[in-house]
Enzyme design. Structure first.
Site, PDB file in Angstrom:
ATOM      1  N   CYS A   1       0.840  -1.194   0.000  1.00 12.74           N
ATOM      2  CA  CYS A   1       0.000   0.000   0.000  1.00 12.74           C
ATOM      3  C   CYS A   1       0.883   1.255   0.000  1.00 12.74           C
ATOM      4  O   CYS A   1       1.516   1.563  -1.000  1.00 12.74           O
ATOM      5  CB  CYS A   1      -0.960  -0.039   1.181  1.00 12.74           C
ATOM      6  SG  CYS A   1      -2.391   1.055   0.990  1.00 12.74           S
TER       7      CYS A   1
ATOM      8  N   HIS B   1      -3.441  -5.365   0.046  1.00 14.02           N
ATOM      9  CA  HIS B   1      -2.959  -5.918   1.314  1.00 14.02           C
ATOM     10  C   HIS B   1      -2.972  -7.439   1.265  1.00 14.02           C
ATOM     11  O   HIS B   1      -3.924  -8.088   1.724  1.00 14.02           O
ATOM     12  CB  HIS B   1      -3.818  -5.418   2.474  1.00 14.02           C
ATOM     13  CG  HIS B   1      -3.638  -3.975   2.779  1.00 14.02           C
ATOM     14  ND1 HIS B   1      -2.705  -3.518   3.680  1.00 14.02           N
ATOM     15  CD2 HIS B   1      -4.249  -2.873   2.280  1.00 14.02           C
ATOM     16  CE1 HIS B   1      -2.752  -2.181   3.732  1.00 14.02           C
ATOM     17  NE2 HIS B   1      -3.685  -1.771   2.894  1.00 14.02           N
TER      18      HIS B   1
ATOM     19  N   GLU C   1      -1.427  -9.539   3.013  1.00 13.55           N
ATOM     20  CA  GLU C   1      -1.354 -10.174   4.331  1.00 13.55           C
ATOM     21  C   GLU C   1      -2.718 -10.607   4.856  1.00 13.55           C
ATOM     22  O   GLU C   1      -2.819 -11.522   5.683  1.00 13.55           O
ATOM     23  CB  GLU C   1      -0.679  -9.237   5.337  1.00 13.55           C
ATOM     24  CG  GLU C   1      -1.496  -8.023   5.764  1.00 13.55           C
ATOM     25  CD  GLU C   1      -1.361  -6.820   4.842  1.00 13.55           C
ATOM     26  OE1 GLU C   1      -1.765  -5.708   5.251  1.00 13.55           O
ATOM     27  OE2 GLU C   1      -0.865  -6.990   3.711  1.00 13.55           O
TER      28      GLU C   1
END
Length: 588
Positions: free
Chosen positions: A421, A560, A562
């Site tokens: 990001c 993102h 993750e």
């Protein structure tokens, strides 16, 4: 259950290489998660509450219990009910509430939903998170529309009915609905939720709802004994509002003797077998096996009167345990961020790195580096010695010059770099300033903060984008909450690029949470110097991924990744990032 029992178990097939770990566990998990067709016509509810102190681990206990019920062949969904008056955590500082976990359908939620997903693989939805703020907002909207036909609006029944309606959503889709109530019993802001679940349990047929209460058993070193009185008082507080716990999960740093278990059972009116110990663990991913060893899942099934209970299939969690504790080495990864004082601010990133380590049979040693430390000085003294550098997301200008220097250091020293990001945007600004010759390159976000025009806006405010079949428009002065590009979006990867190799495909879907984008008008200028735009939105307008063509491993992503990583299915970007760190460690 038979569909799971006969399924091949690729997790324990040692003849296959660890490189296929994510694929193997994902295939196994799909079988485990979808083979069961549903044992009950409607969901049975488990309400998880907490007492004595906060941060006892209700979220992890809920997630572990969900995983154990799945291992027995049942389908589950987990939900979080938070008493705070914010509509959602989207506008909260990470220092206040930790990270914001984003769902595929664009909800900004509590980080506990990340635990739910990581342990069960069940993708969270907007309907899995609610706060007092959202409840009251909905009730007041209905009142303004006249939906209540002029009645006086009260906490009971209007607020509690709204909570109960929320609890009913999707109750015909799964076998068990696990609902965690935030905060601790006795908190004034939590009373409407406790009253709502009390009413809800009475509305349902007997035996379809149970209550699980987490408490603390403090240890007094001076007297050398565990004290049960705080747990007794917590249960008494719960009983005073009409809720009797069926199961007690007691957090303790020391073994709980049988005498204390019997005492707790007697004074709290639960069966001795329903007093479950929760001890400190070296890794959160030990929790399913630890809770199973303590009999939590059996106590839950007994409370529902489910007998005989299906035997659990725990091979997946044994393999996860093995990968956590039996590794072939370690690598050091620096996370260069601005919220490093609170690790929960980057919870999913830390967990995704752990998953990447498991996929490569290494231990990832994470070190938190405050980007402000080298905002105005050389980054080398702070970043030398790391095998890889990760720059996460964030908002605002504070610490960004340090993040830019981290990207420069990684590029120049050929150190594996993952920018997420804002971390991707800072890598683009670094390339523009130091390689493409745009000396004043910066972000419109920073100029917007100060009202100045200091920067050439290589990163600009996202004004419109396509979501599904319609166009979304935003202005810089819109409300902060819920106005970003949120949720899952598709991206097209350049064939032959590093990132396409990592994913093994050119079509992906990832979760976003941002309101600024890299401006494509600088694309040609940046690609001429070697920074490739290797992933774009399907319409070709929004950059999703950049990578340095001649760098061993340097990737920046606008989304993102993750948020989708799991211990049994590490995200491919994190698995390959850690692999690159391992390769770099051998060169150092």
């Amino acid at each position: 259950v038979s569909g799971c029992a006969d399924a091949p178990n690729p997790l324990v097939d040692k003849s296959r290489s660890d490189a296929n770990f994510a694929v193997r566990v994902s295939t196994y998990f799909d079988v485990l998660n979808h083979a069961h067709g549903g044992a009950f016509a409607m969901a049975r509810y488990i309400f998880i509450t907490g007492g004595v102190v906060s941060s006892l681990g209700k979220g992890l206990a809920s997630a572990a219990l969900g995983a154990l019920l799945q291992a027995r062949g049942y389908t589950v969904r987990l939900r979080k009910l938070d008493p705070y008056l914010n509509v959602d955590p989207g506008t909260m500082s990470p220092f206040e509430h930790g990270e914001v976990f984003v769902t595929d359908d664009g909800a900004e939620t509590d980080l506990d939903l990340g635990h739910y997903e990581r342990f069960t693989g069940v993708a969270a939805r907007k309907t899995d998170s609610i706060s007092s703020g959202r409840v009251y907002s909905t009730v007041l909207d209905k009142e303004r529309r006249g939906d209540y036909l002029g009645k006086t609006i009260q906490v009971i029944p209007h607020v509690t009915n709204e909570i109960k309606d929320f609890l009913k959503i999707g109750n015909d889709e799964v076998d068990f609905m696990l609902c965690e109530i935030g905060g601790t019993v006795g908190d004034i802001e939590g009373l409407p939720f406790f009253e709502a679940i009390r009413q809800f349990s009475h509305d349902k047929p007997r035996g379809e709802c149970i209550f699980m209460h987490l408490t603390l058993l403090p240890y007094l070193a001076a007297s050398g004994e565990l004290k049960t009185k705080p747990t007794q008082h917590s249960v008494k507080e719960l009983q005073s509002i009409g809720i009797a716990p069926d199961i007690l999960v007691c957090r303790s740093e020391h073994p709980i003797p049988d005498k204390e278990r019997e005492k707790i059972a007697l004074f709290c009116n639960v069966r001795k077998e329903s007093v479950v110990a929760a001890y400190d663990l070296k890794s959160i991913y030990e929790a399913p096996l630890a809770y199973h060893a303590q009999g939590l899942d059996q106590a839950v099934l007994d409370a529902f009167g489910i007998s005989p209970a299906p035997a659990p299939k725990l091979d997946m969690w044994h393999d996860v345990y093995d990968r956590i504790h039996n590794y072939d080495g370690d690598v050091k990864v620096a996370i260069v961020g601005k919220y490093t004082q609170l690790e929960d601010a980057y919870k999913s990133i830390a967990e995704a790195l752990t998953h990447g380590g498991m996929a490569n049979r290494v231990k990832v040693k994470i070190e938190w580096v405050d980007a402000e430390l080298f905002d105005r000085e050389d980054a080398a003294p702070y970043l030398e010695g790391y095998h890889a550098i990760l720059v996460p997301g964030g908002f605002g200008e504070r610490g960004t010059e340090g993040k830019i220097k981290a990207a420069q250091f990684a590029r120049e020293k050929n150190i594996p770099y993952l920018g997420i990001c804002l971390g991707m945007q800072m890598a683009v600004i670094e390339a523009a300033r130091n390689v493409a010759g745009i000396a004043t390159a910066g972000s419109e976000e920073f100029d917007h903060e100060t009202g100045s025009k200091r920067f050439e806006p290589v990163v600009y405010h996202l004004k419109e984008w396509v979501q599904g079949n319609h166009k979304v428009a935003r202005k810089t002065d819109d409300d902060k909450g819920g106005t970003m590009r949120l949720g899952a979006y598709n991206a097209t990867l350049t064939a032959g690029s590093k990132v396409a190799e990592v994913y093994g495909t050119t079509q992906i879907e990832e979760r976003h949470r941002h309101r600024y984008e890299v401006d494509t008008k600088y694309r040609e200028q940046l690609e001429k110097v070697g920074l490739c735009f290797s992933g774009m939105s399907p319409d070709g307008k929004l950059p999703e991924i950049v990578e340095w063509k001649d760098h061993p491993w340097f990737i920046g992503v606008q989304y993102h990744p993750e948020l989708k990583s799991k211990p049994f299915a590490p995200h491919p970007l994190f698995a390959d990032f850690v692999r690159a760190a391992v390769e770099n460690s051998r060169l150092v």
